[in-house]
Design a protein around this motif. Structure first.
Motif, mmCIF file in Angstrom:
data_model
loop_
_atom_site.group_PDB
_atom_site.id
_atom_site.type_symbol
_atom_site.label_atom_id
_atom_site.label_comp_id
_atom_site.label_asym_id
_atom_site.label_seq_id
_atom_site.Cartn_x
_atom_site.Cartn_y
_atom_site.Cartn_z
ATOM 1 N N TYR A 32 33.739 32.025 39.628
ATOM 2 C CA TYR A 32 34.610 32.998 40.294
ATOM 3 C C TYR A 32 34.503 34.354 39.590
ATOM 4 O O TYR A 32 34.407 35.410 40.238
ATOM 5 N N LEU A 33 34.501 34.331 38.257
ATOM 6 C CA LEU A 33 34.368 35.573 37.491
ATOM 7 C C LEU A 33 33.013 36.220 37.736
ATOM 8 O O LEU A 33 32.895 37.447 37.780
ATOM 9 N N TRP A 48 36.206 35.578 28.820
ATOM 10 C CA TRP A 48 37.271 35.801 29.811
ATOM 11 C C TRP A 48 37.824 34.480 30.338
ATOM 12 O O TRP A 48 39.038 34.332 30.519
ATOM 13 N N ALA A 49 36.936 33.518 30.588
ATOM 14 C CA ALA A 49 37.385 32.222 31.101
ATOM 15 C C ALA A 49 38.348 31.565 30.119
ATOM 16 O O ALA A 49 39.371 30.982 30.520
ATOM 17 N N GLY A 50 38.031 31.652 28.813
ATOM 18 C CA GLY A 50 38.907 31.067 27.804
ATOM 19 C C GLY A 50 40.261 31.738 27.769
ATOM 20 O O GLY A 50 41.307 31.066 27.741
ATOM 21 N N PHE A 51 40.287 33.072 27.795
ATOM 22 C CA PHE A 51 41.552 33.806 27.766
ATOM 23 C C PHE A 51 42.384 33.544 29.024
ATOM 24 O O PHE A 51 43.609 33.367 28.955
ATOM 25 N N THR A 98 40.817 41.483 41.825
ATOM 26 C CA THR A 98 39.556 42.229 41.918
ATOM 27 C C THR A 98 38.938 42.485 40.554
ATOM 28 O O THR A 98 37.869 43.096 40.471
ATOM 29 N N SER A 99 39.609 42.052 39.479
ATOM 30 C CA SER A 99 39.059 42.208 38.136
ATOM 31 C C SER A 99 39.571 41.075 37.256
ATOM 32 O O SER A 99 40.597 40.451 37.573
ATOM 33 N N PRO A 100 38.880 40.787 36.153
ATOM 34 C CA PRO A 100 39.363 39.743 35.248
ATOM 35 C C PRO A 100 40.764 40.022 34.714
ATOM 36 O O PRO A 100 41.531 39.093 34.474
ATOM 37 N N TRP A 101 41.083 41.305 34.522
ATOM 38 C CA TRP A 101 42.424 41.655 34.035
ATOM 39 C C TRP A 101 43.491 41.207 35.018
ATOM 40 O O TRP A 101 44.562 40.727 34.616
ATOM 41 N N HIS A 102 43.233 41.383 36.310
ATOM 42 C CA HIS A 102 44.199 40.943 37.332
ATOM 43 C C HIS A 102 44.459 39.440 37.200
ATOM 44 O O HIS A 102 45.602 38.987 37.219
ATOM 45 N N LEU A 103 43.374 38.678 37.057
ATOM 46 C CA LEU A 103 43.503 37.225 36.992
ATOM 47 C C LEU A 103 44.232 36.805 35.719
ATOM 48 O O LEU A 103 45.080 35.901 35.745
#
Length: 403
Positions: A32-33, A48-51, A98-103
């Motif tokens: 997804y990322l 990012w997946a870990g965080f 729309t960004s990893p930060w959002h998720l």
């Protein structure tokens, strides 16, 4: 059907959906990322997946006690609905990220408003007859376990069929329907006027009061140890399976199969051991389950084949099935009236803490004494926990009965 059984059926379904929703993203989070949120560097994707996966547990650990305090003041059902409808909305919003930060932020918000599971346990403990408590807790636990086991499977299946974003919409919709069902079917007897007359104790003071009860501290330690010892080896399991297989052929299949073996037997054993604990006592089942789970870590460290590892984990899952139902029943037994919500929320925080610390410490131990050492250390910790439980529960009960 009597009301407590209606509550149990609806909340079983809710537990299943909540845990399935939390774990459904595991198989496709990295994809997804990569495909939807624009990441390309493998190291960046893994970080990012870990965080993102851990973000939910970090905020849940911090905020669970607050929701527990409010449930003791305003009712468990209100906290149940707050969490259920809130998580449904957040889950849908994840599909618009729309960004990893959002998720990451949405996962943290999800952990902040979570509390469906401890509210369910607290409500069931307050509405179930005492002689059926073990059965009810075991059955309720099986719903969460079923969601944890089937969540990744359903997530992977849906990702192939409908894509990544629709999974969040589907999960959010199901959570909303489960919460709606709870709104109309679940009932509790809660006197808000009487609850409001009690002193408004802070979260910290509430923890201090519960901390003076040694039985509760040992029970919280059991909850932490379950997650710590079971989640700790999980990131290392594919490496261990590869070592036993001697090949990478079908590695993902065997790693997933081994990882879910304990959950499958846990799913079956939890209601049965819960029913048995109603007859022979929760303390006895808890002690036997702790020792049995500790012993079954040892052959896992000495396995010569994947099939042996699979069998050992399956047997261990049966012992694990006696832990959480017994802990939840005993928490209700030793918690002062009016503080049940806090007690179960603190217990939920210890579960989140185990989820956070387990993989980190497991990785450190593995680098120091090998993957096999992680199983042996877990076994030793379970034995120490069993001794603590015996000192605070069984031994104390024997003194009371003699006096």
């Amino acid at each position: 059907m009597v009301q407590w059984k209606k509550n149990l059926m609806v909340l079983w379904f809710g537990q299943f959906l909540v845990m399935a929703g939390m774990t459904m993203i595991i198989p496709f989070l990295s994809l997804y990322l990569q495909s939807e949120l624009g990441l390309t560097d493998p190291h960046e994707i893994a970080t990012w997946a870990g965080f993102i996966f851990a973000g939910n547990f970090i905020t849940a650990f911090v905020f669970q006690p607050l929701w527990g305090k409010l449930s003791d003041r305003y009712g468990r059902k209100m906290m149940l609905l707050r969490s259920g409808f809130g998580m449904a909305i957040v889950m849908v919003l994840m599909g618009f990220a729309t960004s990893p930060w959002h998720l990451l932020l949405l996962r943290m918000v999800n952990g902040t408003i979570s509390g469906f599971n401890p509210a369910s346990v607290s409500l069931i403990s307050a509405t179930t007859p005492k002689n059926r408590m073990g059965f009810a807790m075991g059955t309720l636990q099986s719903g969460g376990i079923a969601g944890t086991i089937l969540g990744p499977f359903m997530g992977g299946l849906l990702a192939d069929q409908v894509g990544y974003r629709p999974i969040f919409y589907i999960t959010g919709t199901l959570l909303f329907l489960a919460s709606l069902l709870a709104l109309f079917v679940v009932k509790e007897s809660f006197d808000r006027t009487q609850a409001a007359q009690k002193p408004n104790v802070s979260v910290i003071e509430g923890f201090r009061r519960l901390g003076r009860i040694p039985q509760l501290m040992s029970l919280f330690a059991v909850s932490f140890m379950i997650q710590f010892a079971m989640i700790g080896p999980m990131p290392l399991m594919p490496l261990y399976v590869q070592e036993l297989l001697g090949t990478t052929v079908d590695l993902a299949f065997w790693a997933g199969f081994v990882g879910s073996a304990a959950g499958l037997s846990n799913l079956v054993a939890a209601p049965l051991l819960g029913r048995l604990s109603d007859r022979v006592g929760q303390e006895r089942i808890l002690g036997i389950s702790l020792v049995g789970a500790a012993v079954m870590f040892i052959p896992q460290a000495m396995a010569d084949s994947v099939w042996q590892l699979l069998v050992y984990r399956f047997i261990q899952g049966m012992f694990l099935g006696g832990l959480i139902p017994s802990v939840n029943s005993l928490i209700r037994k030793h918690t002062p009236d009016g503080m049940e919500g806090r007690a179960y929320s603190f217990n939920s925080s210890t579960l989140s803490l185990g989820n956070m610390i387990g993989p980190v410490v497991g990785g450190f131990i593995s680098g120091w004494i090998g993957i096999e050492g992680v199983f042996l250390v877990s076994s030793g910790l379970f034995i120490l926990n069993a001794i603590w439980v015996w000192q605070t529960l069984a031994k104390r009960n024997n003194r009371v009965s003699r006096s």
